[in-house]
Write a protein that holds these residues in place. Structure first.
Motif, PDB file in Angstrom:
ATOM      1  N   ALA A   1       0.839  -1.210   0.000  1.00 45.41           N
ATOM      2  CA  ALA A   1       0.000   0.000   0.000  1.00 45.41           C
ATOM      3  C   ALA A   1       0.872   1.258   0.000  1.00 45.41           C
ATOM      4  N   ILE A   2       1.937   1.238   0.814  1.00 47.55           N
ATOM      5  CA  ILE A   2       2.849   2.404   0.852  1.00 47.55           C
ATOM      6  C   ILE A   2       3.462   2.606  -0.536  1.00 47.55           C
ATOM      7  N   ARG A   3       3.880   1.491  -1.127  1.00 45.53           N
ATOM      8  CA  ARG A   3       4.489   1.551  -2.467  1.00 45.53           C
ATOM      9  C   ARG A   3       3.530   2.195  -3.466  1.00 45.53           C
ATOM     10  N   ALA A   4       2.257   1.773  -3.393  1.00 43.03           N
ATOM     11  CA  ALA A   4       1.268   2.300  -4.341  1.00 43.03           C
ATOM     12  C   ALA A   4       1.055   3.801  -4.126  1.00 43.03           C
ATOM     13  N   VAL A   5       1.035   4.217  -2.867  1.00 39.53           N
ATOM     14  CA  VAL A   5       0.854   5.644  -2.559  1.00 39.53           C
ATOM     15  C   VAL A   5       2.037   6.440  -3.120  1.00 39.53           C
TER      16      VAL A   5
ATOM     17  N   ILE B   1      -7.151  14.153   4.849  1.00 39.36           N
ATOM     18  CA  ILE B   1      -6.622  12.802   5.144  1.00 39.36           C
ATOM     19  C   ILE B   1      -7.537  11.757   4.500  1.00 39.36           C
ATOM     20  N   VAL B   2      -6.928  10.757   3.906  1.00 37.43           N
ATOM     21  CA  VAL B   2      -7.705   9.566   3.533  1.00 37.43           C
ATOM     22  C   VAL B   2      -7.071   8.358   4.223  1.00 37.43           C
ATOM     23  N   GLY B   3      -7.869   7.306   4.404  1.00 39.04           N
ATOM     24  CA  GLY B   3      -7.385   6.103   5.077  1.00 39.04           C
ATOM     25  C   GLY B   3      -7.486   4.886   4.175  1.00 39.04           C
ATOM     26  N   LEU B   4      -6.545   3.977   4.360  1.00 36.50           N
ATOM     27  CA  LEU B   4      -6.615   2.681   3.671  1.00 36.50           C
ATOM     28  C   LEU B   4      -6.776   1.603   4.739  1.00 36.50           C
ATOM     29  N   PRO B   5      -7.727   0.685   4.548  1.00 39.78           N
ATOM     30  CA  PRO B   5      -7.988  -0.321   5.578  1.00 39.78           C
ATOM     31  C   PRO B   5      -6.880  -1.367   5.647  1.00 39.78           C
ATOM     32  N   GLY B   6      -6.061  -1.311   6.684  1.00 40.57           N
ATOM     33  CA  GLY B   6      -4.965  -2.271   6.845  1.00 40.57           C
ATOM     34  C   GLY B   6      -5.094  -2.968   8.183  1.00 40.57           C
ATOM     35  N   THR B   7      -5.683  -4.111   8.183  1.00 42.52           N
ATOM     36  CA  THR B   7      -5.827  -4.929   9.409  1.00 42.52           C
ATOM     37  C   THR B   7      -6.163  -6.356   9.009  1.00 42.52           C
ATOM     38  N   ILE B   8      -5.638  -7.312   9.751  1.00 47.21           N
ATOM     39  CA  ILE B   8      -5.930  -8.706   9.382  1.00 47.21           C
ATOM     40  C   ILE B   8      -7.361  -9.104   9.758  1.00 47.21           C
ATOM     41  N   ASP B   9      -8.029  -8.293  10.596  1.00 45.99           N
ATOM     42  CA  ASP B   9      -9.312  -8.724  11.172  1.00 45.99           C
ATOM     43  C   ASP B   9     -10.525  -8.616  10.231  1.00 45.99           C
ATOM     44  N   ASN B  10     -10.391  -7.846   9.174  1.00 45.07           N
ATOM     45  CA  ASN B  10     -11.496  -7.618   8.227  1.00 45.07           C
ATOM     46  C   ASN B  10     -12.721  -6.998   8.903  1.00 45.07           C
ATOM     47  N   ASP B  11     -12.498  -6.180   9.906  1.00 45.05           N
ATOM     48  CA  ASP B  11     -13.623  -5.703  10.718  1.00 45.05           C
ATOM     49  C   ASP B  11     -13.986  -4.240  10.450  1.00 45.05           C
ATOM     50  N   LEU B  12     -13.716  -3.760   9.237  1.00 40.68           N
ATOM     51  CA  LEU B  12     -14.047  -2.368   8.936  1.00 40.68           C
ATOM     52  C   LEU B  12     -15.242  -2.280   8.007  1.00 40.68           C
ATOM     53  N   PHE B  13     -16.137  -1.386   8.349  1.00 40.98           N
ATOM     54  CA  PHE B  13     -17.306  -1.153   7.509  1.00 40.98           C
ATOM     55  C   PHE B  13     -16.880  -0.321   6.294  1.00 40.98           C
ATOM     56  N   GLY B  14     -17.340  -0.711   5.106  1.00 38.86           N
ATOM     57  CA  GLY B  14     -17.005   0.097   3.924  1.00 38.86           C
ATOM     58  C   GLY B  14     -16.019  -0.573   2.990  1.00 38.86           C
TER      59      GLY B  14
ATOM     60  N   ARG C   1      -1.825  -7.990  -2.157  1.00 37.91           N
ATOM     61  CA  ARG C   1      -0.962  -7.042  -2.886  1.00 37.91           C
ATOM     62  C   ARG C   1      -1.774  -6.233  -3.897  1.00 37.91           C
ATOM     63  N   VAL C   2      -2.695  -6.935  -4.563  1.00 39.84           N
ATOM     64  CA  VAL C   2      -3.497  -6.256  -5.590  1.00 39.84           C
ATOM     65  C   VAL C   2      -4.449  -5.259  -4.925  1.00 39.84           C
ATOM     66  N   LEU C   3      -5.081  -5.704  -3.835  1.00 39.96           N
ATOM     67  CA  LEU C   3      -5.994  -4.805  -3.111  1.00 39.96           C
ATOM     68  C   LEU C   3      -5.235  -3.567  -2.618  1.00 39.96           C
ATOM     69  N   ALA C   4      -4.078  -3.792  -1.997  1.00 41.92           N
ATOM     70  CA  ALA C   4      -3.284  -2.677  -1.461  1.00 41.92           C
ATOM     71  C   ALA C   4      -2.870  -1.721  -2.583  1.00 41.92           C
ATOM     72  N   SER C   5      -2.501  -2.281  -3.722  1.00 43.58           N
ATOM     73  CA  SER C   5      -2.064  -1.452  -4.849  1.00 43.58           C
ATOM     74  C   SER C   5      -3.212  -0.591  -5.361  1.00 43.58           C
TER      75      SER C   5
ATOM     76  N   GLY D   1      -4.215   2.064  -2.655  1.00 38.26           N
ATOM     77  CA  GLY D   1      -3.202   3.121  -2.533  1.00 38.26           C
ATOM     78  C   GLY D   1      -3.308   4.111  -3.685  1.00 38.26           C
ATOM     79  N   TYR D   2      -3.480   3.579  -4.864  1.00 36.20           N
ATOM     80  CA  TYR D   2      -3.651   4.422  -6.064  1.00 36.20           C
ATOM     81  C   TYR D   2      -4.896   5.307  -5.913  1.00 36.20           C
ATOM     82  N   ALA D   3      -6.008   4.670  -5.517  1.00 33.01           N
ATOM     83  CA  ALA D   3      -7.279   5.412  -5.400  1.00 33.01           C
ATOM     84  C   ALA D   3      -7.211   6.458  -4.286  1.00 33.01           C
ATOM     85  N   GLY D   4      -6.441   6.182  -3.243  1.00 35.48           N
ATOM     86  CA  GLY D   4      -6.340   7.123  -2.123  1.00 35.48           C
ATOM     87  C   GLY D   4      -5.692   8.425  -2.544  1.00 35.48           C
ATOM     88  N   VAL D   5      -4.600   8.325  -3.292  1.00 31.72           N
ATOM     89  CA  VAL D   5      -3.912   9.541  -3.755  1.00 31.72           C
ATOM     90  C   VAL D   5      -4.809  10.311  -4.724  1.00 31.72           C
TER      91      VAL D   5
END
Ligand code: ADP
Length: 326
Positions: A22-26, A123-136, A268-272, A275-279
């Motif tokens: 995700a950092i790489r994509a940003v 600020i924008v956020g990218l969901p980074g957690t193993i728990d999958n517990d974020l709405f949206g 990796r694909v999701l993070a990429s 990250g792109y969409a966040g910027v």
């Protein structure tokens, strides 16, 4: 025309595989938009301590495949104070950082909401957690890797369970959310799955194991989410042992191995993509949102909603698990 010339990126809270991707994509998306990028070490703690690290395209070479986060992460109680928040904002101003991308879980987004709304800071956020517990978002970055780690580990335990006629109680992560337990449990063909979202019934579990015994099925896997209301795997195993002393029981707590490892291709694909969409979202003037993916489409959800609402466990999955474990 956006006023944003320099963006900051940080990872915060629990680490998750795919954060580096995700950092790489940003960084790379920002480069393609001719922005400067600064990484912030150790999450919000680094904002307060001025841990600013200039990043370039080559700074993020060779990290897409690595677990953890090369920017490091932390929990930072100071960021929850007025003074800590003010210091963080002042440091961002001094450093000339016009906007932030934060990667983390719901605590991270509560922090982002606080900073963004107090100082009208983008600020924008990218969901980074193993728990999958974020709405949206259908999936969070790191979740796919975590469930595959669980599946790989439990497959190995199943070999021993079968060879020794053992019943394994395997504890997986998930204090408030049972997604890891439910999906990995289905993936390994668990005999039962205990999750915090549903009322776990000890009598039913015992009845099922007695039934299995009558069928001469003497080995098995019970997946227990750490936040189940009956307790962790150890407590549940002890309660079952009292009722079924003939079973050979073993307890395995998978613990932090679930957080590490090389991210799966899906992560990796999701993070990429996120990250792109966040910027892009920041440059198009949107902020205060978590960038997620729903039904394969990018979806932006206000931080307030992403942190307050919880994604639901679909009851039909529980039914699938129950029927297939017969
Ligand atoms: P995660 O982001 O994985 O849920 P945490 O819950 O530990 O991890 O949150 C990460 C960090 O976010 C915290 O250490 C803290 O600095 C910040 N944070 C959490 N909640 C708030 C809040 N209500 N206000 C400001 N900052 C917060």
């Amino acid at each position: 025309m956006s006023h944003i010339r320099k963006i900051g990126v940080l990872t915060s809270g629990g680490d998750a595989p795919g954060m580096n991707a995700a950092i790489r994509a940003v960084v790379r998306t920002a480069m393609s938009e001719k922005l400067s990028v600064v990484g912030i070490g150790h999450g919000y703690q680094g904002l307060i301590n001025k841990e600013f690290i200039p990043l370039y395209g080559h700074s993020v070479a060779n990290i897409i495949q690595r677990g953890g986060t090369f920017l490091k992460t932390s929990r930072c109680p100071e960021f929850q104070t007025k003074e800590g928040l003010a210091q963080a904002y002042q440091n961002l101003q001094d450093e000339g950082v016009d906007a932030l991308v934060v990667i983390g879980g719901d605590g991270t987004f509560r922090g982002a909401l606080s900073l963004g709304s107090t100082y009208h800071y983008p600020i924008v956020g990218l969901p980074g957690t193993i728990d999958n517990d974020l709405f949206g978002t259908d999936y969070t970055i790191g979740y796919d890797t975590a469930i595959n780690t669980v599946v790989e580990a439990v497959d190995k335990l199943r070999d021993t369970a079968g060879s020794h006629d053992n019943l394994f109680f395997v504890e997986v992560m998930g204090r408030d959310a049972g997604f890891i337990a439910l999906n990995s449990g289905i993936g390994v063909g668990a005999e039962d799955i205990l999750i915090p979202e549903t009322v776990s019934d000890l009598d039913k579990l015992v009845a099922k194991l007695e039934y299995d015994q009558r069928k001469h099925k003497t080995s098995g896997i019970i997946i227990v989410a750490e936040g189940d209301e009956l307790g962790g795997a150890k407590e549940v195993a002890e309660m079952v042992k009292e009722r079924l002393p003939n079973y050979h029981m073993r307890v395995t707590i998978l613990g932090h191995i679930q957080r590490g490892g090389s991210p799966t291709c899906a992560d990796r694909v999701l993070a990429s993509r996120l990250g792109y969409a966040g910027v892009k979202a920041l440059l198009e003037g949107r902020s205060g949102v978590m960038i997620g993916q729903i039904n394969n489409k990018i979806k932006e959800t206000p931080f307030s909603k992403a942190t307050k609402q919880h994604p639901q466990i679909q009851p039909e999955w529980l039914e699938v698990a129950r029927v297939l474990a017969l």
